[in-house]
Motif scaffolding. Sequence first.
Motif, PDB file in Angstrom:
ATOM      1  N   THR A 108       9.746  11.152   4.441  1.00 48.69           N
ATOM      2  CA  THR A 108       9.344  11.694   6.019  1.00 48.69           C
ATOM      3  C   THR A 108       8.017  11.276   6.516  1.00 48.69           C
ATOM      4  O   THR A 108       7.919  10.910   7.654  1.00 48.69           O
ATOM      5  CB  THR A 108       9.485  13.232   5.766  1.00 48.69           C
ATOM      6  N   LEU A 112       7.363   8.480   9.554  1.00 46.18           N
ATOM      7  CA  LEU A 112       6.737   8.822  10.822  1.00 46.18           C
ATOM      8  C   LEU A 112       5.448   8.172  11.066  1.00 46.18           C
ATOM      9  O   LEU A 112       4.954   7.805  12.125  1.00 46.18           O
ATOM     10  CB  LEU A 112       6.660  10.535  10.818  1.00 46.18           C
ATOM     11  N   THR A 121       2.772  15.976  14.275  1.00 45.35           N
ATOM     12  CA  THR A 121       4.174  15.546  14.083  1.00 45.35           C
ATOM     13  C   THR A 121       4.438  15.398  12.806  1.00 45.35           C
ATOM     14  O   THR A 121       5.362  16.159  12.302  1.00 45.35           O
ATOM     15  CB  THR A 121       4.488  14.745  14.810  1.00 45.35           C
ATOM     16  N   SER A 124       4.015  18.487  10.730  1.00 44.37           N
ATOM     17  CA  SER A 124       5.272  19.435  11.071  1.00 44.37           C
ATOM     18  C   SER A 124       6.637  19.145  10.421  1.00 44.37           C
ATOM     19  O   SER A 124       7.467  20.358  10.107  1.00 44.37           O
ATOM     20  CB  SER A 124       5.676  19.569  12.623  1.00 44.37           C
ATOM     21  N   ALA A 125       6.685  17.848  10.246  1.00 45.55           N
ATOM     22  CA  ALA A 125       8.229  17.346   9.742  1.00 45.55           C
ATOM     23  C   ALA A 125       8.041  17.368   8.035  1.00 45.55           C
ATOM     24  O   ALA A 125       9.162  17.706   7.770  1.00 45.55           O
ATOM     25  CB  ALA A 125       8.410  15.983  10.384  1.00 45.55           C
ATOM     26  N   LYS A 128      10.470  19.862   6.065  1.00 45.40           N
ATOM     27  CA  LYS A 128      11.712  20.098   6.577  1.00 45.40           C
ATOM     28  C   LYS A 128      12.845  20.615   5.712  1.00 45.40           C
ATOM     29  O   LYS A 128      13.779  20.988   6.066  1.00 45.40           O
ATOM     30  CB  LYS A 128      12.247  19.042   7.420  1.00 45.40           C
ATOM     31  N   LEU A 148       8.075  23.251  16.142  1.00 41.54           N
ATOM     32  CA  LEU A 148       8.643  21.703  15.833  1.00 41.54           C
ATOM     33  C   LEU A 148       9.074  21.797  14.394  1.00 41.54           C
ATOM     34  O   LEU A 148      10.161  21.344  14.061  1.00 41.54           O
ATOM     35  CB  LEU A 148       7.762  20.569  15.868  1.00 41.54           C
ATOM     36  N   SER A 149       8.365  22.374  13.419  1.00 36.43           N
ATOM     37  CA  SER A 149       8.798  22.464  12.073  1.00 36.43           C
ATOM     38  C   SER A 149      10.080  23.312  12.074  1.00 36.43           C
ATOM     39  O   SER A 149      10.864  22.975  11.261  1.00 36.43           O
ATOM     40  CB  SER A 149       7.718  23.210  11.276  1.00 36.43           C
ATOM     41  N   THR A 151      12.332  23.866  14.139  1.00 39.88           N
ATOM     42  CA  THR A 151      13.537  23.007  14.680  1.00 39.88           C
ATOM     43  C   THR A 151      14.049  21.871  13.701  1.00 39.88           C
ATOM     44  O   THR A 151      15.219  21.856  13.287  1.00 39.88           O
ATOM     45  CB  THR A 151      13.501  22.373  15.908  1.00 39.88           C
ATOM     46  N   LEU A 152      13.143  21.150  13.030  1.00 39.53           N
ATOM     47  CA  LEU A 152      13.474  20.145  12.084  1.00 39.53           C
ATOM     48  C   LEU A 152      14.077  20.636  10.751  1.00 39.53           C
ATOM     49  O   LEU A 152      14.827  20.057  10.300  1.00 39.53           O
ATOM     50  CB  LEU A 152      12.094  19.303  11.865  1.00 39.53           C
ATOM     51  N   THR A 153      13.717  21.988  10.589  1.00 38.35           N
ATOM     52  CA  THR A 153      13.949  22.546   9.237  1.00 38.35           C
ATOM     53  C   THR A 153      15.554  22.876   9.292  1.00 38.35           C
ATOM     54  O   THR A 153      16.343  22.529   8.454  1.00 38.35           O
ATOM     55  CB  THR A 153      13.220  23.914   8.891  1.00 38.35           C
ATOM     56  N   THR A 156      17.757  19.761   9.535  1.00 39.00           N
ATOM     57  CA  THR A 156      17.908  19.143   8.027  1.00 39.00           C
ATOM     58  C   THR A 156      18.937  20.079   7.403  1.00 39.00           C
ATOM     59  O   THR A 156      19.654  19.521   6.608  1.00 39.00           O
ATOM     60  CB  THR A 156      16.487  19.147   7.503  1.00 39.00           C
TER      61      THR A 156
END
Length: 231
Positions: A108, A112, A121, A124-125, A128, A148-149, A151-153, A156
């Motif tokens: 990840t 990125l 970013t 944060s990712a 996840k 953001l973390s 949301t991505l979690t 995922t």
Amino acid sequence: MRPEWLGQPLFGVALSVVFYSLSLIAGKRFAWLHPLFVSSGGIILFLVLTDIPYEVYEAGGEIVTFFLGPATVALGVPLYKYRKRIRAEWVAVLGGITAGALVSIVSTGGLLWALGASRETILSAMPKSVSSPIALELARLTGGSPELSATLTVLTGLAGSMMGISLLRLLRIRGDLPIGVAIGTAAHGIGTSRLLRQSEAQGSYSGFAMAMNGIVTGLLYIPIVWWLDRV
């Protein structure tokens, strides 16, 4: 002017129950669908179409969220039943969880970074694949964005729960233990709840992998963030 009953917490609870029931009906037709995907998407769509603010739903939604704690603790019951199998193969289980956590973080972050994403970013990712409370804290402590973390979690977990099992079958991976460890490591609690619907053994191994991945990812974050601070 909105009806008075919209301001009652019961509205949020009832809306959650209705859409969860609909998600179970949809799940009988499409087994790969996760109830969270259908129910959360349906509630968002309903609120948008009816122009009801999220804060109105949140009053009852918080009551539903409260029960996530006891539900997570309840994962310990099936885990206790299958403790002997985990203990007998703890080297392979911990090795798989560590390898999965490392691949998730490095792939990840590396992808990125290659795409030119900002440091915020990336931080944060990278967590996840762990459960949301741990991902949020790791993002917050290292300079990432908790929103953001989160949301991505969730994304995922949904992707892993709906596509992970089919991918494992395609790779001819069989057995409750490898499937449970793989899904729990990659798709945390959302993937674990998906497995519990079809197999108590797979769900218990997945719950163990989810918990251990939170610890392993936290430990791996120390040298990785130290290195990122010097790049």
